[in-house]
Design an enzyme around this catalytic site. Structure first.
Site, PDB file in Angstrom:
ATOM      1  CB  SER A 160      -1.109  -0.087   0.906  1.00  0.00           C
ATOM      2  OG  SER A 160       0.188  -0.144   2.379  1.00  0.00           O
ATOM      3  CG  HIS A 185      -0.615   4.376   4.813  1.00  0.00           C
ATOM      4  ND1 HIS A 185      -0.945   3.305   4.806  1.00  0.00           N
ATOM      5  CD2 HIS A 185      -0.615   3.384   3.456  1.00  0.00           C
ATOM      6  CE1 HIS A 185      -1.640   2.162   4.854  1.00  0.00           C
ATOM      7  NE2 HIS A 185      -0.758   2.105   3.951  1.00  0.00           N
ATOM      8  CG  ASP A 242      -1.699   5.321   8.759  1.00  0.00           C
ATOM      9  OD1 ASP A 242      -1.062   4.847   8.598  1.00  0.00           O
ATOM     10  OD2 ASP A 242      -2.331   4.973   7.085  1.00  0.00           O
TER      11      ASP A 242
END
Ligand code: NAG
Ligand code: NAG
Ligand code: NAG
Ligand code: NAG
Ligand code: NAG
Ligand code: NAG
Ligand code: NAG
Ligand code: NAG
Length: 429
Positions: free
Chosen positions: A164, A400, A397
């Site tokens: 990702s 990312h 998060d």
């Protein structure tokens, strides 16, 4: 009568000048040869002499030195003290506050940006993290030029393959290119998070993303219900990699997952199922499987440019990302990622026959704990609720990156590598 002496003088001057010219040329050639021997890079001497008419090109000639894969391992050995100041590593530098040039595009005008990384849309109140520009120590890195990048991609296919975080990089590149053309000329197909493609019609080019977090095959076994990771077989999407002109790979993050998020139950190697294997050994076998494919399928005649993007830094523990508003310049921050995995990547990439460029973005990303989505993200396809946003301990998060943001810089460095390659003909390896 008076003409002769003049001609004579001119002639003498001419001879003298030629002689000096020859000496300089010989001197330069010697210098060049020495470099070649030292660095085992056939293009080095030539590029130093040929590309000298602008700062950028001068930088380019030096920079390719660091992008040559065969050099990775030997780097420490071949660069002597006196050479170091004039050479430039685009991955070594610092973040500079530069609100004039960053961000390069407006996130809310990039219609296909996913919820996971659309921090502003998800309510992140501050913008400052978008306004930093990466500057190398020894040279000027060209700004990302979407039109020029598209020109370089004309009639070509580019693939971005990995987890990702490479999807994060694909989204960034797609937005960067999208912002450079009229929207009627762009086409974006998003089939879940597994396959995405951006096309620019006028340029007949595409940039595709293939989700393949291990690069090798992960299979859900129907009979036993167990998940098998096949170390010596590339992932299914590998059949689609063929024929791409530019390839960007990454892997690493999924290998170190443990507990509930570990993706496999069993490893398979040479036809046998293995329950216990050191993760480093498994990872190295898989990296060799990938490297073998690249070595067998990519050579200089293909004109294929292969990149491996290094580990993107996650911020955990004391270096948590929540509530940060500025890059940290803390050199002492030890990445939480196992160095053994990074060493295997660098050893594998450094030992390949094919010319693979190493996008060494680990360090520059490490400084940016302000630039993760934190609670302004989506989990399982849903933007966090205000209630969840108030529980950063459970929901933030820190792996990312917000877009616009850090992956734009990864793409700028990728672009810079392409610019430098063209100006130095660096592909003889
Ligand atoms: C190389 O660059 C130097 C300094 O910029 C300049 O003086 C010289 O004329 C250049 N040489 C060539 C061959 O372009
Ligand atoms: C990548 O960058 C890191 C941090 O700057 C450095 O320690 C490492 O040696 C680099 N790796 C290669 C192969 O150049
Ligand atoms: C970005 O685009 C949106 C929508 O078009 C606009 O409202 C906003 O002002 C833009 N932001 C900047 C910083 O230009
Ligand atoms: C970007 O590249 C295009 C095409 O090569 C060129 O015409 C243009 O001047 C470049 N823009 C900038 C800002 O350098
Ligand atoms: C478009 O690019 C593809 C390669 O990606 C090529 O096969 C095809 O011929 C190109 N089409 C046109 C119209 O140029
Ligand atoms: C490169 O060319 C060889 C034959 O010349 C071909 O077998 C191979 O598939 C090509 N590789 C890619 C990545 O297109
Ligand atoms: C984050 O910042 C806000 C506002 O400055 C503060 O109220 C909150 O306690 C901080 N949260 C954490 C976990 O540091
Ligand atoms: C860069 O080099 C490639 C291959 O040598 C060539 O096809 C391409 O047109 C060049 N691009 C530019 C912008 O010079």
């Amino acid at each position: 009568m008076e003409i002769n002496p003049t001609i004579n003088n001119k002639w003498r001057f001419c001879t003298f000048a030629s002689f000096i010219g020859c000496m300089i040329l010989l001197f330069c050639m010697n210098q060049g040869q020495e470099r070649v021997k030292l660095s085992t890079l056939p293009t080095m001497g030539a590029s130093m002499a040929l590309y000298n008419d602008s700062d950028d090109q001068h930088a380019a000639a030096n920079t390719q030195f660091f992008l040559q894969p065969s050099n990775i391992i030997e780097y420490g050995k071949v660069v002597s003290e006196e050479e170091a100041p004039e050479s430039c590593n685009i991955f070594d530098g610092k973040w500079v506050y530069d609100p004039m040039t960053s961000p390069v595009y407006n996130g809310s005008q990039c219609p296909f940006l996913s919820d996971q990384v659309s921090c502003q849309r998800n309510g992140r109140p501050d913008f400052e993290y978008q306004k930093w520009s990466w500057e190398a120590k020894g040279c000027k890195i060209p700004r990302f030029n979407g039109t020029d990048m598209l020109e370089r991609l004309r009639g070509k296919r580019m693939i971005i393959v990995g987890d990702s975080l490479n999807r994060n990089q694909w989204e960034s590149l797609a937005c960067l290119l999208y912002s450079a053309i009229p929207s009627s000329q762009a086409q974006v197909q998003v089939k879940s998070g597994v396959y995405k493609v951006f096309r620019a019609k006028d340029y007949n080019c595409s940039v595709e993303f293939y989700w393949s977090p291990f690069l090798v095959e992960l299979e859900e076994n129907r009979e036993s219900g167990s998940k098998i990771l096949r170390l010596d077989k590339l992932s299914y999407s590998a059949t689609k990699w063929h024929g791409a002109d530019i390839m960007v790979f990454n892997t690493g993050h999924w290998w170190v997952h443990t507990g509930k998020i570990k993706a496999w139950d069993l490893l398979e190697y040479e036809g046998k199922l293995v329950e216990k294997m050191k993760i480093e050994s498994a990872f190295e076998i898989a990296m060799k499987t990938w490297a073998g494919w690249v070595d067998d399928n990519v050579d200089k005649n293909n004109n294929t440019k292969v990149f491996f993007r290094s580990i993107s830094t996650e911020h955990k523990g004391k270096q948590w990302c929540y509530n940060e508003s500025k890059p940290t310049m803390d050199e002492s921050y030890a990445a939480t990622f196992p160095s053994s995995i990074v060493e295997i990547v660098e050893r594998t990439v450094g030992g390949m026959r094919a010319p693979v460029r190493y996008l060494n973005i680990t360090k520059l990303s490490k400084y940016r704990r302000d630039a993760h989505p934190t609670v302004y993200t989506a989990k399982q396809g849903k933007v966090l609720t205000p209630m969840q946003q108030r529980q950063p301990m459970s929901f933030a998060d820190c792996s990312h990156w917000c877009l616009p943001g850090v992956p734009d810089t990864w793409n700028r460095l990728l672009y810079a590598s392409l610019v430098f390659d063209n100006s130095t003909d660096a592909f003889i390896s």
